[in-house]
Write an enzyme that holds these catalytic residues in place. Structure first.
Site, mmCIF file in Angstrom:
data_model
loop_
_atom_site.group_PDB
_atom_site.id
_atom_site.type_symbol
_atom_site.label_atom_id
_atom_site.label_comp_id
_atom_site.label_asym_id
_atom_site.label_seq_id
_atom_site.Cartn_x
_atom_site.Cartn_y
_atom_site.Cartn_z
ATOM 1 N N GLY A 175 -0.304 -5.399 -0.062
ATOM 2 C CA GLY A 175 -1.262 -5.265 -1.156
ATOM 3 C C GLY A 175 -0.740 -5.862 -2.456
ATOM 4 C CD GLU A 194 -0.374 -6.591 4.767
ATOM 5 O OE1 GLU A 194 0.267 -7.620 5.088
ATOM 6 O OE2 GLU A 194 -0.791 -6.382 3.611
ATOM 7 C CD GLU A 246 -4.100 -7.854 1.038
ATOM 8 O OE1 GLU A 246 -3.703 -6.668 0.963
ATOM 9 O OE2 GLU A 246 -4.978 -8.237 1.826
ATOM 10 C CB ALA A 278 -0.877 -0.009 1.241
#
Ligand code: NAD
Length: 694
Positions: free
Chosen positions: A99, A122, A102, A60
């Site tokens: 991310g 994270e 992901e 992110a």
């Protein structure tokens, strides 16, 4: 931001958003458009997502944290991508983190190159994956393995990813340009020909009872160890939701937990701690061009508790080490202690026997300081006594080879005076390890008045080579950690005299989040350690001193602040100690009173914060984050409170200062008055964090 090439019916979308292809709002929107465009394009039958630069997608965009999310949010982008009727294959050449992974999990297959690293880190930022990671990863590799990976945050390499089933294809050939994308195209073509693309969301074969049981066992362990960390608890809930709810509902639960964490002050504290720790590597005056001295061989003086542990650190890191004692008996005891530590690891299964043998072979035991002559670094861990230390250092001045770094592991003593015992103060510094030295990560690197920059840089690098976390501090009694700890110990003694009992104080401190209270800790370490220091400095602690005089030295004598009946390690209350405390109060004319847990916490912790302010003012620590990193890693300060200085900022410094004034008035101890720096920040309505920004 995204380059697109279509050939043979396959659209290759290449993410090009340097430096790390972070998934900020603009990139999310561009990706969303590119994927929709490819889906709508009749000339396209399948899609490959690749990336440019060293990293696939770094995660992110951290600068967006705490701001309202700009649409499209990642979960929505990934839902549309996963729903694509045309297969999408990720071609992962470098790190796919957070991310980034992901995104890869929402694709229908993953091809990895030799430099790929796949991880969901994270947790280290106080968070959990928030775009499907906690749902898709368990369905792909099994919930227990997925949970373990998200709990420790460490990425896996390409081959491990293939073994886990996280990657479908490992393309090891990087010499051939474009080979990774070619492999991804080939796979995309096969998937397109086979019909509708496989989606992780539709896979349930790994979500059975056995998988659940394996996950629950690991979850229970994690909650036992760190259940007070909000991200750990949230991670357990999110993964569990995958077993208990349909996929979309479980995704929504994950997202809600993620968003709650972003705003949770405990999670913010974990984020703060992560960045504070990284910042400690920036030592004022040092940079990458500062010369370093080569370290090939080490010597450790003293094979006691600390010397033995420090020698293990060198042997573990592959550095040959000579351990030096004053006599054969002490040497034999020290060597046996090292052997036994390794043997215990072998028995636990965490160290292969062959590795133990190799490490032991790196340790040479000798009697006599003259054996330190070959070492590039000497770490002295003899008795905590200035006379002993200066004698050793003046000996080293004669014996040590030119340019050797001469370090002392002293807990309190003046490193400038130790350096002055040599004719080469530029080589002398402190390396303050914590006990047990082979386990604890923190090392305070003590920069003395005349320590050379190259010696300081060498010591910092060496500490990292040993797997440690070095924080550079200045000379002062107890440096940073122990200097602040002394404030807490004094406050705890005083509370005993006012009315609190050891178990009440310990309970308040564990309630605050420490694993152990100060008295249980003192019993574990041995009360004689503090006693000797106090005697050397003329300080007193009436109750602890009295216990020592009674021969109650803590766990090792079966009695200290608590009783340890035969073989127990958990202390129980001892009427004899409580009577002694009551008698001391009476002798001083103090009417004992009940002290509430909140007052105990304030009385113990705020004087530490105040001492931290003095330490910053004197430049003994470079920044508040250094102080916090020391407390988080050396003294078990609860991570979700972010360290004493961060915690004080959260309370508000005006309140901290007012409480300290009140304690000073109530006890008559003027040293409890707010330190000048704290008083100034209070006047300016500032925070310790403002100092870091300068
Ligand atoms: P210890 O008593 O267990 O070990 C000291 C060892 O040094 C003994 O084996 C002794 O024989 C040896 N020794 C004494 N003089 C010597 C000399 N001239 N040459 C060679 N060996 C000599 O003590 P320890 O707990 O290991 O502490 C060592 C140092 O580390 C002290 O300065 C202490 O303050 C510091 N330290 C201790 C801890 C801790 O928790 N124990 C933590 C951090 C730092």
């Amino acid at each position: 931001m995204i380059r697109q090439e279509i050939g043979d019916g396959i659209a290759v979308l290449t993410i090009a958003s340097p430096p790390v292809n972070a998934l900020g709002g603009d990139l999310r929107a561009a990706l969303d458009r590119a994927v929709s465009g490819a889906i709508a394009d009749p000339a396209v039958q399948a899609v490959v997502i690749a990336a440019e630069g060293r990293v696939f997608v770094g995660g992110a965009d951290i600068s967006e944290f705490g701001k309202p999310a700009r649409p499209p949010v990642l979960p929505d982008v990934l839902a549309r991508l996963e729903a694509s009727p045309k297969p999408v294959v990720a071609a992962i050449h470098g790190a796919a983190l957070g991310g980034g992974l992901e995104l890869a999990l929402a694709c229908h297959a993953r091809v990895v190159g030799p430099a790929a690293k796949l991880g969901l880190p994270e947790i280290r930022l106080g968070l959990i994956p928030g775009a499907g990671g906690t749902q898709r990863l368990p369905r792909l590799i099994g919930a227990a393995a997925a949970f373990a990976m998200m709990l420790d945050g460490e990425p896996v390499e390409a081959e491990a990813a293939l073994r886990l089933g996280l990657a479908d294809v490992f393309e090891p050939d990087v010499l051939e340009p474009g080979s990774l994308v070619a492999a991804a195209r080939a796979l995309a073509r096969r998937l397109a020909d086979a019909g509708s693309p496989p989606r992780i969301r539709d896979r349930s074969e790994r979500m059975d009872e056995a998988a659940r049981a394996a996950f629950e066992a690991r979850a229970a362990e994690a909650l036992e160890r760190s259940g007070r960390l909000p991200n750990v608890a949230a991670l357990v809930d999110a993964v569990r939701a995958g077993f208990e709810h349909p996929f979309d509902e479980a995704l929504a639960i994950e997202r809600a937990r993620f968003l709650a964490l972003v705003d949770d002050p405990r999670s913010r504290a974990l984020r703060y701690a992560f960045f504070a720790e990284r910042e400690t590597a920036r030592v004022p005056g040092l940079d990458k061009d500062t010369p370093r001295r080569p370290i090939r061989e080490a010597a450790v003086i003293g094979a006691g508790t600390m010397g033995a542990g420090i020698a293990l650190c060198f042997a573990n890191a592959g550095i040959p080490v000579t351990v030096i004692e004053t006599g054969e008996a002490a040497l034999a005891r020290g060597l046996e202690r090292m052997r036994a530590t390794y043997a215990a690891s072998v028995a636990r299964g965490s160290l292969p026997q062959a590795e133990m043998d190799e490490r032991l072979a790196r340790i040479d035991g000798r009697v006599g300081l003259e054996h330190a002559g070959e070492a590039d670094i000497v770490v002295e861990a003899a008795f905590e006594d200035m006379g002993v230390k200066t004698a050793i250092f003046s000996g080293l001045d004669r014996i040590a080879k030119r340019g050797a770094v001469l370090a002392t592991n002293t807990s309190y003593l003046d490193v400038d005076r130790i350096a002055a015992a040599t004719g080469r103060p530029q080589d002398v510094l402190g390396l303050h390890f914590f006990s047990p030295a082979n386990v604890m990560r923190l090392v305070e690197v003590v920069r003395a008045e005349r320590t050379g920059l190259d010696a300081l840089a060498t010591a910092n690098d060496l500490a990292r080579r040993l797997g440690k976390l070095p924080v550079t501090v200045g000379v002062s009694f107890g440096f940073v950690g122990n200097r602040m700890l002394a404030r807490r110990s004094a406050a705890a003694e005083r509370l005993l005299l006012e009315g609190a009992l050891p178990h009440e104080i310990d309970a308040a401190v564990t309630g605050f989040g420490f694993r152990m209270g100060p008295f249980a800790m003192a019993d574990l370490a041995g009360l004689d350690i503090g006693w000797r220091t106090r005697k050397a400095t003329g300080a007193t602690a009436p109750i602890a001193d009295a216990l020592c005089e009674m021969g109650r030295l803590g766990q090792k004598t079966g009695r200290g602040f608590y009783r340890y009946p035969e073989g127990t390690r958990r202390g129980s209350r001892d009427p004899e100690v409580e009577a002694l405390i009551a008698a001391q109060s009476e002798r001083r004319g103090v009417a004992r009173r009940n002290v509430a847990p909140e007052e105990i916490v304030a009385r113990l912790m705020l004087p530490m914060v105040n001492e931290g302010a003095r330490i910053l003012e004197e430049g003994i620590a470079a920044r508040p984050g250094d102080v916090d990193t020391i407390w988080l890693n050396g003294y078990n300060w609860p991570a979700w409170r972010g360290g004493p200085m961060h915690w004080a900022d959260g309370l508000g410094l005006a309140r901290v200062a007012a409480d300290l004034d009140a304690f000073a008035a109530a006890t008559g101890d003027e040293t409890l008055r707010p330190a000048p720096l704290l008083a100034r920040l209070t006047r300016e309505d500032g925070r310790f964090a403002d100092l870091a920004a300068r």
